[in-house]
Structures are given as structure tokens and as C-alpha cells.
Scaffold this active site. Structure first.
Site, PDB file in Angstrom:
ATOM      1  N   ALA A   1       0.869  -1.182   0.000  1.00 26.15           N
ATOM      2  CA  ALA A   1       0.000   0.000   0.000  1.00 26.15           C
ATOM      3  C   ALA A   1       0.904   1.230   0.000  1.00 26.15           C
ATOM      4  O   ALA A   1       2.057   1.161   0.440  1.00 26.15           O
ATOM      5  CB  ALA A   1      -0.877  -0.014   1.245  1.00 26.15           C
TER       6      ALA A   1
ATOM      7  N   GLY B   1       0.498  -5.075   0.775  1.00 19.05           N
ATOM      8  CA  GLY B   1      -0.661  -5.191  -0.121  1.00 19.05           C
ATOM      9  C   GLY B   1      -0.340  -5.915  -1.417  1.00 19.05           C
ATOM     10  O   GLY B   1      -1.233  -6.491  -2.045  1.00 19.05           O
TER      11      GLY B   1
ATOM     12  N   GLU C   1      -0.563  -9.452  -0.558  1.00 24.19           N
ATOM     13  CA  GLU C   1      -1.989  -9.735  -0.324  1.00 24.19           C
ATOM     14  C   GLU C   1      -2.756  -9.839  -1.644  1.00 24.19           C
ATOM     15  O   GLU C   1      -3.621 -10.705  -1.807  1.00 24.19           O
ATOM     16  CB  GLU C   1      -2.579  -8.640   0.577  1.00 24.19           C
ATOM     17  CG  GLU C   1      -2.047  -8.746   2.012  1.00 24.19           C
ATOM     18  CD  GLU C   1      -2.376  -7.534   2.868  1.00 24.19           C
ATOM     19  OE1 GLU C   1      -2.121  -6.387   2.419  1.00 24.19           O
ATOM     20  OE2 GLU C   1      -2.887  -7.708   3.992  1.00 24.19           O
TER      21      GLU C   1
HETATM   22  N1  COA Z   1       4.591   3.269  -0.674  1.00 26.91           N
HETATM   23  C1  COA Z   1       4.989   4.411  -1.248  1.00 26.91           C
HETATM   24  N2  COA Z   1       6.138   4.556  -1.936  1.00 26.91           N
HETATM   25  C2  COA Z   1       6.913   3.475  -2.048  1.00 26.91           C
HETATM   26  C3  COA Z   1       6.571   2.228  -1.493  1.00 26.91           C
HETATM   27  C4  COA Z   1       5.344   2.152  -0.779  1.00 26.91           C
HETATM   28  N3  COA Z   1       4.919   1.010  -0.240  1.00 26.91           N
HETATM   29  N4  COA Z   1       7.551   1.350  -1.757  1.00 26.91           N
HETATM   30  C5  COA Z   1       8.477   2.010  -2.474  1.00 26.91           C
HETATM   31  N5  COA Z   1       8.092   3.295  -2.653  1.00 26.91           N
HETATM   32  C6  COA Z   1       8.805   4.350  -3.378  1.00 26.91           C
HETATM   33  C7  COA Z   1       9.989   4.882  -2.597  1.00 26.91           C
HETATM   34  O1  COA Z   1       9.573   5.845  -1.638  1.00 26.91           O
HETATM   35  C8  COA Z   1      10.813   5.476  -3.704  1.00 26.91           C
HETATM   36  O2  COA Z   1      10.231   6.703  -4.088  1.00 26.91           O
HETATM   37  P1  COA Z   1      11.183   8.013  -4.357  1.00 26.91           P
HETATM   38  O3  COA Z   1      12.085   7.599  -5.472  1.00 26.91           O
HETATM   39  O4  COA Z   1      10.210   9.079  -4.720  1.00 26.91           O
HETATM   40  O5  COA Z   1      11.935   8.226  -3.080  1.00 26.91           O
HETATM   41  C9  COA Z   1      10.583   4.510  -4.850  1.00 26.91           C
HETATM   42  O6  COA Z   1       9.379   3.833  -4.558  1.00 26.91           O
HETATM   43  C10 COA Z   1      11.699   3.483  -4.995  1.00 26.91           C
HETATM   44  O7  COA Z   1      11.841   2.813  -3.748  1.00 26.91           O
HETATM   45  P2  COA Z   1      13.229   2.693  -2.938  1.00 26.91           P
HETATM   46  O8  COA Z   1      12.905   2.504  -1.510  1.00 26.91           O
HETATM   47  O9  COA Z   1      14.131   3.821  -3.310  1.00 26.91           O
HETATM   48  O10 COA Z   1      13.810   1.345  -3.583  1.00 26.91           O
HETATM   49  P3  COA Z   1      14.823   0.345  -2.890  1.00 26.91           P
HETATM   50  O11 COA Z   1      15.261  -0.577  -3.973  1.00 26.91           O
HETATM   51  O12 COA Z   1      15.886   1.083  -2.132  1.00 26.91           O
HETATM   52  O13 COA Z   1      13.962  -0.481  -1.807  1.00 26.91           O
HETATM   53  C11 COA Z   1      12.019  -1.683  -1.040  1.00 26.91           C
HETATM   54  C12 COA Z   1      12.921  -1.308  -2.239  1.00 26.91           C
HETATM   55  C13 COA Z   1      10.822  -2.446  -1.589  1.00 26.91           C
HETATM   56  C14 COA Z   1      12.821  -2.566  -0.095  1.00 26.91           C
HETATM   57  C15 COA Z   1      11.588  -0.387  -0.313  1.00 26.91           C
HETATM   58  O14 COA Z   1      11.058   0.511  -1.281  1.00 26.91           O
HETATM   59  C16 COA Z   1      10.530  -0.623   0.730  1.00 26.91           C
HETATM   60  O15 COA Z   1      10.835  -1.110   1.814  1.00 26.91           O
HETATM   61  N6  COA Z   1       9.268  -0.245   0.423  1.00 26.91           N
HETATM   62  C17 COA Z   1       8.186  -0.326   1.374  1.00 26.91           C
HETATM   63  C18 COA Z   1       7.703  -1.764   1.509  1.00 26.91           C
HETATM   64  C19 COA Z   1       6.589  -1.848   2.532  1.00 26.91           C
HETATM   65  O16 COA Z   1       6.780  -1.601   3.706  1.00 26.91           O
HETATM   66  N7  COA Z   1       5.383  -2.223   2.063  1.00 26.91           N
HETATM   67  C20 COA Z   1       4.252  -2.421   2.898  1.00 26.91           C
HETATM   68  C21 COA Z   1       3.418  -1.199   2.999  1.00 26.91           C
HETATM   69  S1  COA Z   1       2.027  -1.479   4.048  1.00 26.91           S
END
Ligand code: COA
Length: 260
Positions: free
Chosen positions: A66, A111, A114
Site C-alpha cells: 500500500a 498489499g 496480499e
Molecule cells: N509506498 C509508497 N512509496 C513506495 C513504497 C510504498 N509502499 N515502496 C516504495 N516506494 C517508493 C519509494 O519511496 C521510492 O520513491 P522516491 O524515489 O520518490 O523516493 C521509490 O518507490 C523506490 O523505492 P526505494 O525505496 O528507493 O527502492 P529500494 O530498492 O531502495 O527499496 C524496497 C525497495 C521495496 C525494499 C523499499 O522501497 C521498501 O521497503 N518499500 C516499502 C515496503 C513496505 O513496507 N510495504 C508495505 C506497505 S504497508
């Protein structure tokens, strides 16, 4: 129908639904969820669509969860409403009456995991990663993760994943039964389409009732589930598809199913 955050193509009866926010790793914001609601409705109601593949745009993510920006602004009542809306979309996909396959091409977190679990089958690319990291954010899964994950992999492993927030790779997801198959990234869409075309070649009414029997039967007692199955078995005996399927076998020729 035009979408801002989804690609929706139908080719030969198979819908390809791609969540298309690759710069945000296809995170599910409110607009994606609204458009997914419409997409699920189309799947359920348009007869020319006979099944679907759901995937994410770009090489890195299926769906990274999400949208955390949206979540960060929610209060208790809109939080609950968001969870219920999300649950309803995923349930609509799950009960659309047609087979839906998740082609998991990268991160499937929160999500995203999910949504994949609400699909009937999951094929993962070798670089896919799965997890329910909500506890790291001070929330819990809200789009069905606490319910579908234990149903798919058992309570013990589900709790391990949900409580630790840890990510697992595609091979581990396969080992625990979270995905049906793991393939090289370059083959993901071809393999996924092959699996779906195989299912679409089967009798459509039989496929629909198999989906319904497994979905509904899972929540019933054994006797109730067996009765449901017997009712379906009888109902299918009234279809042209059963007549055609059995006749084709006896005549040693391929069947021509019409879904009636
Ligand atoms: N919601 C909003 N934005 C998200 C996102 C999410 N769930 N997951 C990734 N993004 C965005 C990042 O903020 C980033 O945006 P920006 O370039 O404007 O800063 C972009 O997507 C790329 O993500 P980034 O974190 O830079 O990539 P990464 O390769 O370093 O890490 C993940 C990848 C998946 C490990 C990391 O993005 C992450 O932990 N995301 C959240 C996962 C999460 O907790 N999901 C459950 C939500 S309930």
C-alpha cells in the site's frame, strides 16, 4: 475505459492487468485501488474476458505494498474504511468466477503480497521477494494478509512472516507453498500466459465451479463442502460442456467447449 495507473489489455479472452507506477514500485495508492475495483468488475462481468494475469510494471516490483504516504495520513476511521475497500477489491478478484494468476515480477510486499494471494495462482520470477512488513510501520496487514497467508502456508509460517516482517525470496516462497512455480525473469509472462491458456482451454463452467467449490468449501465443514461439490457435479451434468467433453473423449477427438 481509460486508466491512469493501470494498463488493461485483453488478448484472445485473456486480460493483462499491469499496475503501472514503476517509479513508486507500483505501490497501491487510492487511485490504483479505485481503478483495480473497476478492473475487477470488468473481469467479473464482461463475457469476452475469460481470465486474467495481474502483474507490475518495470523490472523491480510486482507491488511494494500500500502507498505509505497515503497510510501516514490516515486516522482510525479512514484507516478501517481503507482496509475494507482494499479487502473488497481483492475479494471481488478472488470471486470473479474466472481464473486469475499473479505474475510476480519483483517485490510483492504488504498489499502486493496480499493481492497476489487473492489471485488463484502465483508464478514468481527468480528475483521476486515476498513479505508482510507492516509491523515495521506500526500497522498490521489490512488487505487480507492475516487471513489468506495462514490459509495458504499454515499458521506457524504465516505468523513467522507477519510478526518478523522478514522478506523471503522466490525459492523460499515456493518451498512454503506461497507460489506455484518459479521461473527465470525473462520467461515470466510467457510461462504465465501458457498456464492461463491451458486453463482457458478447459470447460469454462467447470472451471468456474471448481473455483467456487474450493473458495466456499474452505470455510465449510467437510460434509457441507462435499454437498456443495456434489451439487456442482450434478449441475455440470446439465451443461453442453459436459456433453461435449465426454463425447469428445469417447470419439477420440479434442473437445470444443462453449461455456454453456
Ligand atoms: N509506498 C509508497 N512509496 C513506495 C513504497 C510504498 N509502499 N515502496 C516504495 N516506494 C517508493 C519509494 O519511496 C521510492 O520513491 P522516491 O524515489 O520518490 O523516493 C521509490 O518507490 C523506490 O523505492 P526505494 O525505496 O528507493 O527502492 P529500494 O530498492 O531502495 O527499496 C524496497 C525497495 C521495496 C525494499 C523499499 O522501497 C521498501 O521497503 N518499500 C516499502 C515496503 C513496505 O513496507 N510495504 C508495505 C506497505 S504497508
Amino acid at each position: 475505459m481509460t486508466y491512469q495507473t493501470l494498463l488493461f489489455d485483453v488478448r484472445d479472452g485473456l486480460a493483462f492487468i499491469t499496475v503501472n507506477r514503476p517509479d513508486k514500485l507500483n505501490a497501491l495508492n487510492d487511485q490504483v485501488m479505485a481503478e483495480l475495483t473497476q478492473a475487477a468488475e470488468r473481469l467479473a462481468t464482461e463475457p469476452e474476458i475469460r481470465g486474467a494475469i495481474v502483474t507490475g510494471a518495470g523490472p523491480k516490483a510486482f507491488i511494494a505494498g500500500a502507498d505509505i504516504g497515503d497510510l501516514s495520513r490516515q486516522g482510525p476511521f479512514d484507516g478501517k474504511a481503507r482496509a475494507m475497500r482494499g479487502q473488497a477489491v481483492l475479494r471481488r478478484l478472488e470471486t470473479c468466477g474466472k481464473p486469475v494468476l499473479a505474475a510476480v515480477n519483483g517485490f510483492a510486499l504488504g498489499g502486493g503480497c496480499e493481492l497476489a494471494m487473492a489471485c488463484h495462482l502465483r508464478i514468481a520470477s527468480e528475483n521476486a521477494k515476498f513479505g508482510q512488513p507492516e509491523v515495521k510501520l506500526g500497522i498490521a496487514p489490512g488487505y487480507g494478509g492475516t487471513q489468506r497467508l495462514p490459509r495458504l502456508v499454515g499458521k506457524g509460517i504465516a505468523l513467522q512472516l507477519i510478526l518478523s516482517g522478514e522478506m523471503i525470496d522466490a525459492q523460499e516462497a515456493y518451498r512454503i507453498g506461497l507460489v506455484n512455480k518459479v521461473v527465470p525473469a525473462a520467461d515470466l509472462m510467457v510461462e504465465s500466459e501458457k498456464v492461463m491458456r491451458g486453463i482457458l482451454a478447459m470447460a469454462p463452467l467447470a472451471v468456474r465451479l471448481c473455483l467456487e467449490a474450493v473458495d466456499q468449501g474452505f470455510e465449510m465443514t467437510l460434509d457441507e463442502g462435499l454437498l456443495l461439490e456434489a451439487n456442482h457435479f450434478g449441475l455440470l451434468a446439465a451443461t453442453h460442456d459436459m456433453k461435449e467433453g465426454t463425447t469428445a473423449f469417447l470419439e477420440k477427438r479434442p473437445p470444443r467447449f462453449e461455456g454453456r
